[in-house]
Write a protein that holds these residues in place. Structure first.
Motif, PDB file in Angstrom:
ATOM      1  N   UNK A  40      34.764  76.799  38.277  1.00 46.36           N
ATOM      2  CA  UNK A  40      34.881  75.486  39.263  1.00 46.36           C
ATOM      3  C   UNK A  40      34.003  76.014  40.824  1.00 46.36           C
ATOM      4  N   UNK A  47      26.002  74.420  43.184  1.00 44.28           N
ATOM      5  CA  UNK A  47      25.691  72.874  42.886  1.00 44.28           C
ATOM      6  C   UNK A  47      24.820  72.277  44.570  1.00 44.28           C
ATOM      7  N   UNK A 151      42.108  70.514  43.655  1.00 42.58           N
ATOM      8  CA  UNK A 151      41.048  70.246  43.036  1.00 42.58           C
ATOM      9  C   UNK A 151      42.046  68.872  41.542  1.00 42.58           C
ATOM     10  N   UNK A 154      44.115  66.564  43.094  1.00 44.69           N
ATOM     11  CA  UNK A 154      42.644  64.895  43.235  1.00 44.69           C
ATOM     12  C   UNK A 154      42.238  64.220  41.924  1.00 44.69           C
ATOM     13  N   UNK A 155      42.403  65.302  40.665  1.00 47.17           N
ATOM     14  CA  UNK A 155      42.515  64.969  39.413  1.00 47.17           C
ATOM     15  C   UNK A 155      43.315  64.134  39.366  1.00 47.17           C
ATOM     16  N   UNK A 158      43.340  60.575  40.451  1.00 46.81           N
ATOM     17  CA  UNK A 158      41.960  60.029  39.775  1.00 46.81           C
ATOM     18  C   UNK A 158      42.802  59.024  39.246  1.00 46.81           C
ATOM     19  N   UNK A 173      31.367  59.703  42.049  1.00 54.69           N
ATOM     20  CA  UNK A 173      31.769  60.730  42.271  1.00 54.69           C
ATOM     21  C   UNK A 173      31.701  62.084  41.320  1.00 54.69           C
ATOM     22  N   UNK A 174      31.147  62.162  39.979  1.00 54.74           N
ATOM     23  CA  UNK A 174      31.826  63.229  39.546  1.00 54.74           C
ATOM     24  C   UNK A 174      30.545  63.180  38.465  1.00 54.74           C
ATOM     25  N   UNK A 201      38.387  55.388  47.418  1.00 53.95           N
ATOM     26  CA  UNK A 201      38.394  57.711  48.304  1.00 53.95           C
ATOM     27  C   UNK A 201      40.126  57.490  49.413  1.00 53.95           C
ATOM     28  N   UNK A 210      46.172  65.747  51.734  1.00 61.21           N
ATOM     29  CA  UNK A 210      45.624  66.867  51.701  1.00 61.21           C
ATOM     30  C   UNK A 210      45.431  68.461  52.533  1.00 61.21           C
TER      31      UNK A 210
ATOM     32  N   UNK B  14      29.265  58.817  50.995  1.00 57.55           N
ATOM     33  CA  UNK B  14      30.050  59.279  50.387  1.00 57.55           C
ATOM     34  C   UNK B  14      29.866  59.123  49.269  1.00 57.55           C
ATOM     35  N   UNK B  17      25.547  64.728  48.101  1.00 57.70           N
ATOM     36  CA  UNK B  17      26.389  65.789  47.530  1.00 57.70           C
ATOM     37  C   UNK B  17      26.230  66.630  49.117  1.00 57.70           C
ATOM     38  N   UNK B  18      27.705  67.848  49.164  1.00 54.55           N
ATOM     39  CA  UNK B  18      27.673  68.977  50.185  1.00 54.55           C
ATOM     40  C   UNK B  18      26.197  69.713  50.852  1.00 54.55           C
ATOM     41  N   UNK B  39      37.947  63.470  55.435  1.00 54.55           N
ATOM     42  CA  UNK B  39      38.543  64.039  54.319  1.00 54.55           C
ATOM     43  C   UNK B  39      38.644  63.155  53.605  1.00 54.55           C
ATOM     44  N   UNK B  40      37.532  62.296  53.673  1.00 54.65           N
ATOM     45  CA  UNK B  40      37.368  61.393  51.952  1.00 54.65           C
ATOM     46  C   UNK B  40      36.339  62.349  51.637  1.00 54.65           C
ATOM     47  N   UNK B  42      36.010  65.181  51.771  1.00 59.69           N
ATOM     48  CA  UNK B  42      36.280  66.625  50.512  1.00 59.69           C
ATOM     49  C   UNK B  42      37.262  65.804  49.564  1.00 59.69           C
ATOM     50  N   UNK B  43      37.659  64.780  49.549  1.00 58.28           N
ATOM     51  CA  UNK B  43      38.556  64.015  48.604  1.00 58.28           C
ATOM     52  C   UNK B  43      37.382  64.059  47.553  1.00 58.28           C
ATOM     53  N   UNK B  44      35.598  63.564  47.700  1.00 57.27           N
ATOM     54  CA  UNK B  44      34.862  63.632  46.598  1.00 57.27           C
ATOM     55  C   UNK B  44      34.886  64.642  46.101  1.00 57.27           C
ATOM     56  N   UNK B  45      34.331  65.935  47.529  1.00 58.36           N
ATOM     57  CA  UNK B  45      33.900  67.243  46.864  1.00 58.36           C
ATOM     58  C   UNK B  45      34.656  67.451  45.680  1.00 58.36           C
ATOM     59  N   UNK B  46      36.334  68.110  45.606  1.00 61.85           N
ATOM     60  CA  UNK B  46      36.917  67.600  44.586  1.00 61.85           C
ATOM     61  C   UNK B  46      37.290  67.612  43.686  1.00 61.85           C
ATOM     62  N   UNK B  47      36.652  65.696  43.519  1.00 63.63           N
ATOM     63  CA  UNK B  47      36.667  65.160  42.679  1.00 63.63           C
ATOM     64  C   UNK B  47      35.802  65.729  41.330  1.00 63.63           C
ATOM     65  N   UNK B  48      34.604  66.157  42.560  1.00 68.48           N
ATOM     66  CA  UNK B  48      33.303  66.513  41.687  1.00 68.48           C
ATOM     67  C   UNK B  48      33.818  68.187  41.130  1.00 68.48           C
ATOM     68  N   UNK B  49      34.934  68.824  41.429  1.00 69.99           N
ATOM     69  CA  UNK B  49      34.724  70.054  41.045  1.00 69.99           C
ATOM     70  C   UNK B  49      35.978  70.268  39.928  1.00 69.99           C
ATOM     71  N   UNK B  50      36.206  68.701  39.773  1.00 77.31           N
ATOM     72  CA  UNK B  50      37.612  68.726  38.991  1.00 77.31           C
ATOM     73  C   UNK B  50      36.757  68.435  36.926  1.00 77.31           C
TER      74      UNK B  50
END
Lengths: 214, 244
Positions: A40, A47, A151, A154-155, A158, A173-174, A201, A210, B14, B17-18, B39-40, B42-50
């Motif tokens: 990660x 990225x 992470x 959030x996972x 989701x 987002x993914x 979101x 968070x 939204x 990407x960062x 915060x949204x 940040x959540x989106x970035x964390x979702x991407x990493x997951x």
């Protein structure tokens, strides 16, 4: 018969997550505890260059470098690998930028332009080269653990979303599809997609509570 | 910037990407909206990493190189483990604690289980146990040949038939072998355990062509083999017809 595991010479005490420095820790054990976290981190570092698909390669390169040339003294294998991953990602990104610009020659041939300075500064920020020297903990692996917990939260959140919300979050987002493309595919308006994304979101933020992360 | 513009900006943010562009766009929002939207993001970035996770250990070449892939051929000998631990005047809890300090999260009941019914552990973990108990990994896994170790502990499993087999067995648990096996597995599309078995067979075949090789010679022979196969695969790829 000896496996000759690289081990820590000395260091501070260990966390349960296996990422902080530790007395007499095995590199293999540290890798085992952090394999996903390292990927990660690599993906995040890559990225901005559009190279997150190389995360696996960067982790391999970083761990191999540490394995093949372990420093004589190290406080934390995790911090060492983190730093190496960042350096490898910067190098990959730099190389890709050069290739995209269709320039010939290695990065050093670019001269001391602004871009080169940014690259050199990035490497300096990421840390001294570790090969063959001493390395003391200048990274904070605990941050990696904290972010990894976020992470995972959030996972999990989701997975709890309603099916339409989950699909839109996952695709935008993914999968990094545009809202417009998703709207066309689903036969709804882009405005509706935005609405659903925003709602989802907010739900994720609420569900994961968070804390401050970088 | 009016409310409608804010909404459009938020929608754009939204999906972004960062990076500098997103940061710059964020500054255009009124602070009240920014506080709500950050915060949204940040959540989106964390979702991407997951979506990034490590591969299963038996498909991870780095794990193989580090000796993290359990190998059924190197099963802990329960009797030897228990005797070695007691000889070091350690409780099962002591051994578990020392392993945990080295990064191998272990509980006393795990050690108890290993001593009751054996266990197939990663070679790197076996090595850590061997170092803590001051015995060889061959002895712990019942791979030692009779008379090859001064250890007072006796294996309850049959020893290998020959010195060559013992040498090959010792080579098999080295990180170097694991790395070559991972490359070979990827090259020929075998499971890691199958590739390892095949390479041990190769090492033993080498032994029959002359004087018995030592571990270094065995490992060098399979490295040369895999390198040759990789070169051949590369050449085949280079010479294959390409789409116009």
């Amino acid at each position: 018969m000896e496996l000759a595991q690289p081990r820590l010479a000395a260091g501070p005490s260990e966390s349960e997550d296996g990422v902080a420095g530790a007395e007499e820790q095995d590199l293999a054990a540290v890798y085992s505890a952090n394999a996903t976290r390292f990927r990660r981190l690599a993906a995040r570092a890559l990225r901005g260059y559009g190279l997150s698909h190389l995360a696996e390669d960067v982790v391999s390169e970083a761990v191999l470098a540490v394995w093949n040339h372990p420093p004589e003294v190290v406080d934390s294998w995790a911090a060492l690998i983190i730093r190496k991953i960042r350096l490898c990602a910067i190098d990959r990104g730099r190389k890709a930028k050069v290739e995209r610009a269709d320039l010939s020659g290695p990065p050093s041939s670019l001269g001391d332009d602004g871009d080169s300075q940014v690259w050199h500064q990035s490497r300096l920020d990421a840390g001294r080269d570790i090969a063959g020297g001493e390395y003391h903990d200048a990274e904070d692996p605990a941050e990696l653990v904290e972010r990894d917990h976020q992470v995972d939260a959030v996972r999990a959140a989701i997975a709890r979303l309603s099916s339409p919300d989950r699909e839109i979050v996952t695709r935008i987002k993914l999968g990094e599809e545009t809202g417009k493309a998703v709207a066309i595919d689903l036969g709804i308006t882009p405005g509706r997609v935005s609405q659903i994304l925003k709602r989802a979101m907010h739900t994720l933020e609420h569900d994961t509570e968070l804390k401050e992360v970088r | 910037v009016n409310g409608h513009d804010n909404d459009e900006l938020v929608d754009r943010l939204l999906e972004m990407e960062p990076g500098e562009e997103r940061d710059e766009l964020l500054t255009r929002l009124p602070s009240a909206v920014r506080i709500e939207i950050e915060p949204l993001l940040t959540v989106g970035d964390l979702a991407w990493e997951s979506q990034f996770v490590a591969p299963p250990v038996d498909q991870d070449p780095i794990a193989a190189m580090l000796g993290l892939v359990p190998d059924p051929a190197y099963r802990l000998d329960p009797g030897v483990l228990a005797r070695a631990r007691k000889a070091r005047r350690m409780t099962v809890g002591d051994l578990a604690d020392q392993l945990t300090r080295r990064g191998w999260s272990t509980r006393g009941k795990d050690v108890f289980g290993w001593e009751s019914s054996g266990a197939t552990l990663p070679p790197a973990t076996v090595q850590a146990i061997a170092e803590l108990l001051d015995v060889t990994t061959e002895r712990l896994t019942g791979q030692a040949s009779p008379g090859t170790s001064p250890s007072p502990f006796t294996s309850t499993q049959p020893a290998p038939q020959s010195t060559q087999a013992a040498t090959a067995a010792a080579a098999r648990v080295t990180p170097r072998f694991q790395a070559v096996a991972a490359r070979y597995a990827a090259l020929v599309g075998l499971k890691l355990s199958e590739a390892s078995d095949a390479l041990v067979g190769r090492m033993l075949a080498t032994a029959h062509r002359g004087a018995p090789p030592d571990q270094e010679q065995m490992l060098s022979s399979i490295e040369a083999l895999v390198e040759a196969l990789e070169r051949r695969a590369d050449q085949a790829t280079d010479s294959s017809p390409r789409d116009p």
